[in-house]
Structure formats: C-alpha cells, structure tokens
Design a protein around this motif. Structure first.
Motif, mmCIF file in Angstrom:
data_model
loop_
_atom_site.group_PDB
_atom_site.id
_atom_site.type_symbol
_atom_site.label_atom_id
_atom_site.label_comp_id
_atom_site.label_asym_id
_atom_site.label_seq_id
_atom_site.Cartn_x
_atom_site.Cartn_y
_atom_site.Cartn_z
ATOM 1 N N ALA A 194 0.914 2.600 10.758
ATOM 2 C CA ALA A 194 -0.159 1.759 10.149
ATOM 3 C C ALA A 194 0.846 0.633 8.578
ATOM 4 O O ALA A 194 2.090 1.585 8.680
ATOM 5 C CB ALA A 194 -0.575 2.833 9.251
ATOM 6 N N GLU A 195 0.770 0.326 8.653
ATOM 7 C CA GLU A 195 1.190 -0.607 6.960
ATOM 8 C C GLU A 195 1.443 -0.168 5.939
ATOM 9 O O GLU A 195 2.291 -0.382 5.890
ATOM 10 C CB GLU A 195 0.475 -2.152 7.354
ATOM 11 C CG GLU A 195 -0.486 -2.031 6.690
ATOM 12 C CD GLU A 195 -1.111 -3.817 6.621
ATOM 13 O OE1 GLU A 195 -1.211 -4.853 7.832
ATOM 14 O OE2 GLU A 195 -3.131 -3.507 6.527
ATOM 15 N N VAL A 196 0.918 0.721 6.003
ATOM 16 C CA VAL A 196 0.792 1.685 4.747
ATOM 17 C C VAL A 196 1.715 2.997 4.816
ATOM 18 O O VAL A 196 1.473 3.848 5.885
ATOM 19 C CB VAL A 196 -0.346 1.859 3.569
ATOM 20 C CG1 VAL A 196 -0.171 2.454 2.520
ATOM 21 C CG2 VAL A 196 -1.366 0.267 3.451
ATOM 22 N N ASP A 197 2.751 2.458 3.830
ATOM 23 C CA ASP A 197 3.436 4.149 4.158
ATOM 24 C C ASP A 197 2.950 5.336 3.973
ATOM 25 O O ASP A 197 1.731 5.307 3.301
ATOM 26 C CB ASP A 197 4.438 3.572 3.470
ATOM 27 C CG ASP A 197 5.888 3.053 3.870
ATOM 28 O OD1 ASP A 197 5.451 2.525 4.376
ATOM 29 O OD2 ASP A 197 6.789 3.073 2.672
ATOM 30 N N TYR A 198 3.246 6.423 4.919
ATOM 31 C CA TYR A 198 2.532 7.352 5.200
ATOM 32 C C TYR A 198 3.223 8.804 5.800
ATOM 33 O O TYR A 198 3.613 9.575 6.191
ATOM 34 C CB TYR A 198 1.216 7.533 6.632
ATOM 35 C CG TYR A 198 0.512 8.638 6.456
ATOM 36 C CD1 TYR A 198 -0.223 8.491 5.912
ATOM 37 C CD2 TYR A 198 0.218 9.592 7.401
ATOM 38 C CE1 TYR A 198 -1.704 9.674 5.435
ATOM 39 C CE2 TYR A 198 -0.270 10.662 7.668
ATOM 40 C CZ TYR A 198 -1.865 10.315 6.218
ATOM 41 O OH TYR A 198 -2.368 11.710 6.342
ATOM 42 N N PRO A 199 4.317 9.205 4.212
ATOM 43 C CA PRO A 199 5.022 10.269 4.179
ATOM 44 C C PRO A 199 4.511 11.480 4.298
ATOM 45 O O PRO A 199 3.347 11.429 3.751
ATOM 46 C CB PRO A 199 5.442 9.810 2.574
ATOM 47 C CG PRO A 199 4.808 8.937 1.972
ATOM 48 C CD PRO A 199 4.370 8.609 2.973
ATOM 49 N N PRO A 200 4.766 12.222 4.514
ATOM 50 C CA PRO A 200 6.345 12.360 5.121
ATOM 51 C C PRO A 200 6.577 11.812 6.640
ATOM 52 O O PRO A 200 7.642 12.123 6.993
ATOM 53 C CB PRO A 200 7.228 14.088 5.189
ATOM 54 C CG PRO A 200 5.304 14.131 5.256
ATOM 55 C CD PRO A 200 4.422 13.545 4.760
ATOM 56 N N LEU A 213 3.265 8.881 -3.312
ATOM 57 C CA LEU A 213 4.252 7.889 -3.671
ATOM 58 C C LEU A 213 3.361 6.742 -3.824
ATOM 59 O O LEU A 213 4.196 5.881 -4.819
ATOM 60 C CB LEU A 213 4.791 7.738 -1.668
ATOM 61 C CG LEU A 213 5.291 6.667 -1.790
ATOM 62 C CD1 LEU A 213 6.346 6.705 -2.315
ATOM 63 C CD2 LEU A 213 5.647 6.412 -0.389
ATOM 64 N N GLU A 214 2.133 6.201 -3.068
ATOM 65 C CA GLU A 214 1.474 5.366 -3.772
ATOM 66 C C GLU A 214 1.508 5.035 -4.936
ATOM 67 O O GLU A 214 1.219 4.245 -5.815
ATOM 68 C CB GLU A 214 0.132 4.950 -2.656
ATOM 69 C CG GLU A 214 -0.615 4.131 -2.694
ATOM 70 C CD GLU A 214 0.090 3.165 -2.425
ATOM 71 O OE1 GLU A 214 0.350 1.823 -3.442
ATOM 72 O OE2 GLU A 214 0.940 2.451 -1.513
ATOM 73 N N ALA A 215 0.382 6.269 -6.133
ATOM 74 C CA ALA A 215 0.710 6.443 -6.882
ATOM 75 C C ALA A 215 1.760 6.152 -7.983
ATOM 76 O O ALA A 215 2.036 5.410 -9.025
ATOM 77 C CB ALA A 215 -0.168 7.573 -7.136
ATOM 78 N N LYS A 216 2.836 6.663 -7.726
ATOM 79 C CA LYS A 216 4.325 5.743 -8.034
ATOM 80 C C LYS A 216 4.542 5.224 -7.789
ATOM 81 O O LYS A 216 4.593 4.044 -8.957
ATOM 82 C CB LYS A 216 5.331 7.202 -7.277
ATOM 83 C CG LYS A 216 6.877 6.775 -8.296
ATOM 84 C CD LYS A 216 7.754 7.749 -7.240
ATOM 85 C CE LYS A 216 9.186 7.663 -7.957
ATOM 86 N NZ LYS A 216 10.037 8.265 -7.599
ATOM 87 N N ARG A 217 4.429 4.154 -6.869
ATOM 88 C CA ARG A 217 4.562 2.581 -6.768
ATOM 89 C C ARG A 217 3.343 1.747 -8.192
ATOM 90 O O ARG A 217 3.367 0.530 -7.718
ATOM 91 C CB ARG A 217 4.134 2.246 -5.108
ATOM 92 C CG ARG A 217 5.492 3.059 -4.301
ATOM 93 C CD ARG A 217 5.378 2.522 -2.661
ATOM 94 N NE ARG A 217 6.210 3.045 -2.039
ATOM 95 C CZ ARG A 217 6.484 3.102 -0.673
ATOM 96 N NH1 ARG A 217 5.024 2.254 -0.083
ATOM 97 N NH2 ARG A 217 7.322 3.381 -0.463
ATOM 98 N N GLN A 218 2.334 2.693 -7.519
ATOM 99 C CA GLN A 218 0.942 1.727 -8.575
ATOM 100 C C GLN A 218 1.696 2.062 -10.399
ATOM 101 O O GLN A 218 0.672 1.404 -11.128
ATOM 102 C CB GLN A 218 0.324 2.130 -8.668
ATOM 103 C CG GLN A 218 -0.561 1.395 -6.696
ATOM 104 C CD GLN A 218 -1.693 1.656 -6.204
ATOM 105 O OE1 GLN A 218 -2.760 1.276 -7.696
ATOM 106 N NE2 GLN A 218 -2.430 1.543 -4.738
#
Length: 286
Positions: free
Chosen positions: A62-68, A217-222
C-alpha cells in the motif's frame, strides 16, 4: 500489553521444526534449481537481463506506510514483511521490485496479475479466489478501536456495545470475521490510515478501527499523537501471510517454497531478532 499478540509463530498452519539456518529444506533447493533452469516460467513472466542473477518478483505494498510490516524510515523501506521477503528472495535467488499502490489498486493488480505478490495479507475466502496463500504466516496482526483522547467511549470486548457508533475503517481491509460480519454496526470506509486518523482527530468519526502501529505512526506524522487514544482489548488477532497472484506461473510451487523457507526462518535467532527490532514482542498501549 499487546506483545504476545504479535508473535508471528502463532499461525494456523502446522509448524515444521528446524534447529537453525544451516539445513535448507529440499523443496527450497528444488525451487532454486527450477528457477535457474527456467522450467516453471512462461514467456510472459517477468524476466531480467541474462547477465544478472535471479528472477524478478513485483511485490505490492500500500502507498501509505503500514508498520510494523512495511514503512519508510530514513528514506529506506523497512518492516518485518520487507525483511522476510528479502530473506526469501536471497534464499530462492530471486530479485524483488516493490510497487506502492492505493489499497484498492493492490487488490485489483493481484486479480489481474499486474503484480506477483502481496507481502501482508490476512486470509479470507474471497481473497483466496485471486491468490495462492503461502501457508506459513510470517507475523500476526492485531486491530484495535481508537478514538479521541477526550472521548468517553470505552470497549470491553463486546461489539454490541458500539452498535450506536459509526465506525471508521479502510476500504478493502479485513478486520476479522467478528467485526466484518457484524451487520449491527454502522461502518464507513475511507481510503487509507492518513484519512482515517484525520477524520477521528477532526471529529468526523468518534471511533475507528486499525492496526495500532500504523495509527500511532500516522497520528505522530499529523501532529495529533496526544489527541488519539487506543482502546483495549483488541478487536481481532490474525495471522499475516504473503500471497501469490493466481496469474503468476506456478504460483503454487512458489508458495510452497516460500512456506518452507518461512518455517525455516522462524526457527532461527534471526527471526527472534526481527520480532524484537520491530517491537512485536513487547508493544504496549501505555
């Protein structure tokens, strides 16, 4: 603590025990020989120049990161699914090209054979129509509900308690049978984690569901990490597999070879190191 839920050794398929990385299973050696001979490849299969070793597999992410499982860090693609696939490629003398697409396009590309493999896939009978699953999972995924930090929403494991809520989710994702089949829950789909987090933080959704690593991760980036609260217990814990497009020549043979190699890997200290590196043994919601 979420740690025990992420041990990739807890899959559905029987485990083949090995003592280390020294004894390579016969089917892996056979597959390498077949690759080198070109026996299992059609003229339409991906190929490389004759002076470069190995065959090319196009792997969809997927184009959006999906850790881990997969994400970009310091400009490099990493994650346990990436590490495992790169290990398999090394064992089987393959080369991997990663292709990042929206999740709906990942599903469409698998169906049409535009990509060869997906690295991070939970099992459903519907998906199995388009792919051959590698029978040995390489990790375990959990999904949790999350809400705003100032929300009074709670979850005790009973999905009926949230029947009055509109639950945000990602289109095409699988969240386990209990949630997916819960027709008493109102659900609304968005394209990706980026949109999902933005809509919870912006009060468009009061509750949403997702992988806690990816949500954090996404919340941190935003810049809204302090505005998001994960709920426990988890909604679902599911083994994560790789899967080969049914359009790929000898997809079953490749899936078998991958399964043998993954079982071999999971009995090794290297796999334990990866679980530790990605926090998949001791991840905490605190």
């Amino acid at each position: 603590m979420f740690g025990k839920w992420f041990d990739g050794r807890s899959g559905r398929c029987p485990r083949q025990e090995h003592t280390g990385l020294t004894a390579i299973p016969f089917r892996i050696l056979l597959w390498v020989l077949l690759l080198q001979s070109g026996w299992c490849w059609s003229d339409e299969a991906a190929s490389t120049d004759t002076d470069e070793p190995g065959r090319v597999l196009v792997a969809a992410l997927a184009e959006v990161d999906y850790p881990p499982f997969y994400y970009t860090e310091a400009g490099h693609l990493t994650g346990i699914s990436v590490d495992v696939l790169n290990y398999l490629a090394d064992q089987l003398k393959l080369r991997i090209t990663y292709k990042r697409l929206s999740w709906p396009r990942v599903l469409q590309s698998l169906e049409r054979g535009r990509v060869d493999i997906v690295t991070t896939y939970s099992y459903t009978p519907e998906r199995a129509r388009d792919v051959i699953y590698v029978q040995e999972p390489h990790a375990t995924e959990i999904n949790v509900f999350f809400t705003r930090a100032d929300s009074d929403v709670s979850f005790d494991g009973d999905l009926h308690a949230l029947s009055g809520q509109m639950i945000g989710m990602i289109r095409g994702y699988n969240y386990g049978l209990a949630f997916d089949d819960a027709d008493f829950i109102r659900k609304d789909s968005v394209l990706d984690e980026r949109t999902l987090v933005r809509m919870v933080a912006g009060e468009r959704f009061n509750v949403a569901i997702g992988n806690p690593f990816a949500i954090r991760l996404e919340a941190k980036r935003q810049g809204v990490e302090d505005e998001i609260r994960l709920l426990s217990p988890p909604v679902d814990m599911s083994p994560i597999y790789m899967a080969i497009s049914r359009q790929y020549p000898d997809a079953e043979g490749l899936a078998d070879a991958f399964g043998d190699a993954i079982r071999h890997l999971k009995a090794s200290p290297l796999y334990e190191d990866w679980l530790e590196r990605y926090g998949m043994n001791d991840f905490s919601d605190e």
